[in-house]
Every structure is written in C-alpha cells, then in structure tokens.
Design a protein around this motif. Structure first.
Motif, PDB file in Angstrom:
ATOM      1  N   GLY A 117      -3.117  28.166 -26.257  1.00 60.37           N
ATOM      2  CA  GLY A 117      -3.631  26.972 -25.591  1.00 60.37           C
ATOM      3  C   GLY A 117      -4.582  27.274 -24.449  1.00 60.37           C
ATOM      4  O   GLY A 117      -4.916  26.405 -23.663  1.00 60.37           O
ATOM      5  N   GLY A 147      -7.597  22.417 -31.082  1.00 60.74           N
ATOM      6  CA  GLY A 147      -6.182  22.605 -31.374  1.00 60.74           C
ATOM      7  C   GLY A 147      -5.826  22.664 -32.842  1.00 60.74           C
ATOM      8  O   GLY A 147      -4.664  22.838 -33.190  1.00 60.74           O
ATOM      9  N   VAL A 152       1.660  27.789 -29.183  1.00 65.40           N
ATOM     10  CA  VAL A 152       0.887  26.745 -29.851  1.00 65.40           C
ATOM     11  C   VAL A 152       0.676  27.181 -31.297  1.00 65.40           C
ATOM     12  O   VAL A 152       0.235  28.301 -31.553  1.00 65.40           O
ATOM     13  CB  VAL A 152      -0.479  26.531 -29.142  1.00 65.40           C
ATOM     14  CG1 VAL A 152      -1.317  25.496 -29.871  1.00 65.40           C
ATOM     15  CG2 VAL A 152      -0.280  26.136 -27.684  1.00 65.40           C
ATOM     16  N   THR A 171      -0.110  20.190 -25.809  1.00 63.84           N
ATOM     17  CA  THR A 171      -1.447  20.697 -26.098  1.00 63.84           C
ATOM     18  C   THR A 171      -2.369  19.512 -26.374  1.00 63.84           C
ATOM     19  O   THR A 171      -2.102  18.714 -27.271  1.00 63.84           O
ATOM     20  CB  THR A 171      -1.422  21.642 -27.314  1.00 63.84           C
ATOM     21  OG1 THR A 171      -0.439  22.643 -27.091  1.00 63.84           O
ATOM     22  CG2 THR A 171      -2.756  22.301 -27.528  1.00 63.84           C
ATOM     23  N   GLY A 230      -6.147  21.342 -28.047  1.00 64.48           N
ATOM     24  CA  GLY A 230      -5.968  22.787 -28.052  1.00 64.48           C
ATOM     25  C   GLY A 230      -5.718  23.409 -26.701  1.00 64.48           C
ATOM     26  O   GLY A 230      -5.498  24.610 -26.602  1.00 64.48           O
ATOM     27  N   SER A 274      -3.468  24.094 -23.459  1.00 64.06           N
ATOM     28  CA  SER A 274      -2.088  24.091 -22.984  1.00 64.06           C
ATOM     29  C   SER A 274      -2.027  23.471 -21.592  1.00 64.06           C
ATOM     30  O   SER A 274      -2.713  23.917 -20.672  1.00 64.06           O
ATOM     31  CB  SER A 274      -1.562  25.530 -22.922  1.00 64.06           C
ATOM     32  OG  SER A 274      -0.283  25.565 -22.309  1.00 64.06           O
ATOM     33  N   GLU A 302      -0.622  18.370 -29.894  1.00 70.15           N
ATOM     34  CA  GLU A 302       0.434  19.177 -30.489  1.00 70.15           C
ATOM     35  C   GLU A 302       1.549  19.223 -29.453  1.00 70.15           C
ATOM     36  O   GLU A 302       1.346  19.702 -28.342  1.00 70.15           O
ATOM     37  CB  GLU A 302      -0.020  20.595 -30.832  1.00 70.15           C
ATOM     38  CG  GLU A 302       1.107  21.399 -31.465  1.00 70.15           C
ATOM     39  CD  GLU A 302       0.742  22.820 -31.837  1.00 70.15           C
ATOM     40  OE1 GLU A 302       1.650  23.674 -31.807  1.00 70.15           O
ATOM     41  OE2 GLU A 302      -0.436  23.086 -32.153  1.00 70.15           O
TER      42      GLU A 302
END
Length: 196
Positions: A4, A44, A97, A138, A141, A143, A180
């Motif tokens: 991430g 992501g 991730v 996430t 993408g 974090s 995510e």
C-alpha cells in the motif's frame, strides 16, 4: 502481495475495449524496470503486464475487475497509483494488501486542515465490509489509517507527501475510488458470521 506504499503515478495513454475486457496502456517512470507477466497494483488492483513499448506498458482488466473497481471509469490522461509487488524480506511499511479490490466508494468530502487533508468516503455497507477506528484500509492502493469509522463511511487524514505523490490530489466530491478492506478484519468478520 503489496504494502500500500505507492511507488509512482502512471498516466493513462490508451484505452481499448476487447469484448468484455479493457486494455489499459500506462506511461510511467518505472516502465523500464518492468517485464511482461509482472504483477502491478493499479489504484490497488493487481493486473498483469501483457505488453511493453518504450515507457508505456499495457495491462488487461476483465469484466469482473471492471465491475468491482473504478478502472472502467478511467479516461485518457487520468493518473493511476502504481505499486510493484513487494519483495520477500522487505520492510512492510504499510499493511498487508492483496491487490484484490472489495468494492468502490464515493468521496463525499475533502477538507483542508491546516497542512493536511481529511477525505471522507461512503460505501455500500450491505456487502458486509467494515472499518474500525485506527485500523487499516486501502484507498486506490494506498495504505491508510481509518478515522471516524462508521457503518457505511470513514475518513482518512492525508499528509502533504501522500497528497503530492498519489492521485489523492485529483479527488473531489463524487470521485469513485477503490477500497480493499483489511484482510485480517475480513477473516475475523467471516469467522463471526460462521459462528452464528
């Protein structure tokens, strides 16, 4: 597996429909280091490189990916967050991730907070995904740490470095983003569901 931590922002140079698939061509600063068959996270979403020409590479998003992510809304010149898969033995600077987007969300508020930004997102809670206060999530993408966790929304605080080195700088109210949720949280939620 990803962390991430965004490496680069690519720029969409071409989009080509092929039956239910979408070929996405991206110009990036890391293209010269890539190879065909390599997995890269795009906002992501883990996708496989199928072609490389000079500083542009191409990936293919299938129908399921287009339905569960914001990749189907991409336009030429859009900026995309990029991260290569982590190397075994590297530091895990973000969190675990997978590169498998759970669902999309809508940006409902962007607030400048004297040197940083607070972004609020709303998502469909009927899909049984959850956030927890100070937990990981996430977004495209990236974090991040959750603040203001609610049943169907949450916020994240963005420092200037992240704002300038990811596509957060392009977000406004109504922007569709990829989510995510934390994989450990998903396992716990599933175990609780099975015990009922």
């Amino acid at each position: 597996m990803f962390t991430g931590i965004i490496e680069d922002m690519g720029v969409v140079t071409n989009l080509k429909k092929d039956l239910n698939n979408l070929h996405i061509s991206i110009k990036s600063n890391i293209t010269s280091e890539l190879k065909i068959d390599q997995s890269i996270a795009h906002n992501g979403v883990c996708l496989t490189i199928v072609d490389i020409e000079k500083d542009v590479y191409t990936v293919i998003a299938i129908q399921e990916t287009l339905e569960k992510s914001n990749l189907g809304t991409l336009k030429i010149s859009d900026k995309v967050n990029l991260e290569r898969a982590m190397k075994l033995g590297d530091r895990l600077d973000g969190h675990i991730v997978q590169g498998h987007v759970d669902q999309t969300a809508i940006c409902t508020k962007v607030e400048e907070t004297n040197g940083s930004w607070l972004f609020t997102f709303q998502y469909d809670s009927t899909l049984n995904n959850i956030t927890i206060e100070k937990g990981s999530v996430t977004v495209n993408g990236t974090s991040l740490t959750v603040v203001n966790s609610k049943k169907d929304s949450f916020s994240v605080a963005i420092i200037p470095y992240t704002y300038n080195h990811t596509n957060f700088s392009t977000f406004k109210e109504g922007t569709i983003i990829n989510l995510e949720f934390d994989v450990l949280g998903k396992y716990v939620a599933k175990l609780i569901e099975l015990k009922k």
